[in-house]
Scaffold this motif. Structure first.
Motif, PDB file in Angstrom:
ATOM      1  N   LEU A 198       0.828  -1.207   0.000  1.00  0.00           N
ATOM      2  CA  LEU A 198       0.000   0.000   0.000  1.00  0.00           C
ATOM      3  C   LEU A 198       0.862   1.257   0.000  1.00  0.00           C
ATOM      4  O   LEU A 198       0.602   2.198  -0.759  1.00  0.00           O
ATOM      5  CB  LEU A 198      -0.935  -0.001   1.216  1.00  0.00           C
ATOM      6  N   LEU A 199       1.888   1.284   0.835  1.00  0.00           N
ATOM      7  CA  LEU A 199       2.745   2.468   0.916  1.00  0.00           C
ATOM      8  C   LEU A 199       3.436   2.754  -0.410  1.00  0.00           C
ATOM      9  O   LEU A 199       3.585   3.918  -0.799  1.00  0.00           O
ATOM     10  CB  LEU A 199       3.762   2.319   2.045  1.00  0.00           C
ATOM     11  N   VAL A 200       3.827   1.722  -1.127  1.00  0.00           N
ATOM     12  CA  VAL A 200       4.438   1.916  -2.450  1.00  0.00           C
ATOM     13  C   VAL A 200       3.413   2.542  -3.400  1.00  0.00           C
ATOM     14  O   VAL A 200       3.716   3.490  -4.127  1.00  0.00           O
ATOM     15  CB  VAL A 200       4.979   0.585  -3.014  1.00  0.00           C
ATOM     16  N   GLU A 201       2.202   2.036  -3.389  1.00  0.00           N
ATOM     17  CA  GLU A 201       1.161   2.576  -4.266  1.00  0.00           C
ATOM     18  C   GLU A 201       0.815   4.018  -3.906  1.00  0.00           C
ATOM     19  O   GLU A 201       0.648   4.865  -4.793  1.00  0.00           O
ATOM     20  CB  GLU A 201      -0.092   1.708  -4.214  1.00  0.00           C
ATOM     21  N   LEU A 202       0.680   4.298  -2.626  1.00  0.00           N
ATOM     22  CA  LEU A 202       0.378   5.665  -2.196  1.00  0.00           C
ATOM     23  C   LEU A 202       1.497   6.618  -2.601  1.00  0.00           C
ATOM     24  O   LEU A 202       1.232   7.748  -3.032  1.00  0.00           O
ATOM     25  CB  LEU A 202       0.158   5.718  -0.683  1.00  0.00           C
ATOM     26  N   ASP A 203       2.729   6.153  -2.475  1.00  0.00           N
ATOM     27  CA  ASP A 203       3.869   6.994  -2.815  1.00  0.00           C
ATOM     28  C   ASP A 203       3.846   7.418  -4.280  1.00  0.00           C
ATOM     29  O   ASP A 203       4.289   8.508  -4.623  1.00  0.00           O
ATOM     30  CB  ASP A 203       5.182   6.280  -2.487  1.00  0.00           C
ATOM     31  N   TYR A 204       3.315   6.565  -5.140  1.00  0.00           N
ATOM     32  CA  TYR A 204       3.211   6.929  -6.552  1.00  0.00           C
ATOM     33  C   TYR A 204       2.400   8.217  -6.706  1.00  0.00           C
ATOM     34  O   TYR A 204       2.784   9.119  -7.454  1.00  0.00           O
ATOM     35  CB  TYR A 204       2.573   5.796  -7.364  1.00  0.00           C
ATOM     36  N   TYR A 205       1.287   8.327  -5.997  1.00  0.00           N
ATOM     37  CA  TYR A 205       0.437   9.511  -6.122  1.00  0.00           C
ATOM     38  C   TYR A 205       1.042  10.725  -5.425  1.00  0.00           C
ATOM     39  O   TYR A 205       0.798  11.854  -5.833  1.00  0.00           O
ATOM     40  CB  TYR A 205      -0.977   9.209  -5.613  1.00  0.00           C
ATOM     41  N   VAL A 206       1.849  10.482  -4.414  1.00  0.00           N
ATOM     42  CA  VAL A 206       2.556  11.585  -3.754  1.00  0.00           C
ATOM     43  C   VAL A 206       3.623  12.142  -4.686  1.00  0.00           C
ATOM     44  O   VAL A 206       3.781  13.352  -4.809  1.00  0.00           O
ATOM     45  CB  VAL A 206       3.195  11.117  -2.424  1.00  0.00           C
ATOM     46  N   THR A 207       4.333  11.272  -5.364  1.00  0.00           N
ATOM     47  CA  THR A 207       5.437  11.707  -6.226  1.00  0.00           C
ATOM     48  C   THR A 207       4.981  12.067  -7.640  1.00  0.00           C
ATOM     49  O   THR A 207       5.780  12.566  -8.431  1.00  0.00           O
ATOM     50  CB  THR A 207       6.537  10.632  -6.304  1.00  0.00           C
ATOM     51  N   HIS A 208       3.719  11.833  -7.943  1.00  0.00           N
ATOM     52  CA  HIS A 208       3.147  12.187  -9.247  1.00  0.00           C
ATOM     53  C   HIS A 208       1.852  12.977  -9.023  1.00  0.00           C
ATOM     54  O   HIS A 208       0.755  12.469  -9.280  1.00  0.00           O
ATOM     55  CB  HIS A 208       2.861  10.940 -10.085  1.00  0.00           C
ATOM     56  N   PRO A 209       1.968  14.222  -8.555  1.00  0.00           N
ATOM     57  CA  PRO A 209       0.749  14.975  -8.242  1.00  0.00           C
ATOM     58  C   PRO A 209       0.000  15.528  -9.457  1.00  0.00           C
ATOM     59  O   PRO A 209      -1.090  16.061  -9.300  1.00  0.00           O
ATOM     60  CB  PRO A 209       1.267  16.110  -7.352  1.00  0.00           C
ATOM     61  N   ASP A 210       0.572  15.378 -10.643  1.00  0.00           N
ATOM     62  CA  ASP A 210      -0.098  15.864 -11.850  1.00  0.00           C
ATOM     63  C   ASP A 210      -1.196  14.871 -12.242  1.00  0.00           C
ATOM     64  O   ASP A 210      -0.912  13.782 -12.740  1.00  0.00           O
ATOM     65  CB  ASP A 210       0.916  16.026 -12.984  1.00  0.00           C
ATOM     66  N   GLN A 211      -2.443  15.243 -12.025  1.00  0.00           N
ATOM     67  CA  GLN A 211      -3.557  14.331 -12.265  1.00  0.00           C
ATOM     68  C   GLN A 211      -3.715  13.962 -13.734  1.00  0.00           C
ATOM     69  O   GLN A 211      -4.139  12.850 -14.055  1.00  0.00           O
ATOM     70  CB  GLN A 211      -4.843  14.932 -11.712  1.00  0.00           C
ATOM     71  N   SER A 212      -3.362  14.864 -14.625  1.00  0.00           N
ATOM     72  CA  SER A 212      -3.478  14.500 -16.050  1.00  0.00           C
ATOM     73  C   SER A 212      -2.440  13.436 -16.416  1.00  0.00           C
ATOM     74  O   SER A 212      -2.713  12.555 -17.233  1.00  0.00           O
ATOM     75  CB  SER A 212      -3.315  15.740 -16.932  1.00  0.00           C
TER      76      SER A 212
END
Length: 142
Positions: free
Chosen positions: A120-134
């Motif tokens: 889960l932490l790995v998956e969450l980190d993806y969205y933290v490090t990629h804040p560009d929604q497009s």
């Protein structure tokens, strides 16, 4: 299976302690001491409690239906940057929550729970490090 394990950690913790907030923020401030100054006006700790509540709801949505969690995480990364919280520091909060739960669960923190949280932490980190929604929307389509 993973969702049930993550949900179970919160259920067990809730049965053992009334409020995770002081434990989570003590750990956060120990790991990221520069963050404590950002809470100088939060004398009654209501902001901390609300933030933790939002994080828990987001985690549960993320492992469940994923109706909003990924977008909320990305939005909050950008919002917190305005408070001088770098994404790398923002991202540590999820790990702080997991570490606090691990401490509260003690011997009940199983290898299966540990694996579920690590994934889960790995998956969450993806969205933290990629804040560009497009950008993440394009990646989800491919």
């Amino acid at each position: 299976m993973r969702a049930a394990l993550i949900e179970r950690t919160f259920e067990v913790a809730a049965g053992r302690i009334e409020d995770l907030t002081p434990l989570v923020y003590a750990r956060l401030f120990a790991e990221q001491p520069q963050m404590e100054a950002l809470f100088c006006l939060d004398a009654n700790h209501q902001v901390r409690g609300e933030m933790l509540s939002q994080v828990i709801r987001s985690i549960l949505d993320f492992v469940g239906e994923r109706q909003y969690a990924a977008t909320l995480i990305q939005t909050e990364v950008m919002t917190h940057a305005g408070y001088d919280v770098p994404p790398a520091v923002f991202g540590t909060f999820f790990g702080v929550v997991a570490a606090t739960l691990r401490e509260v669960l003690g011997q009940d923190w199983s290898p299966e729970i540990d694996a579920a949280w690590r994934e889960l932490l790995v998956e969450l980190d993806y969205y933290v490090t990629h804040p560009d929604q497009s950008e993440t929307a394009r990646a989800a389509l491919s």
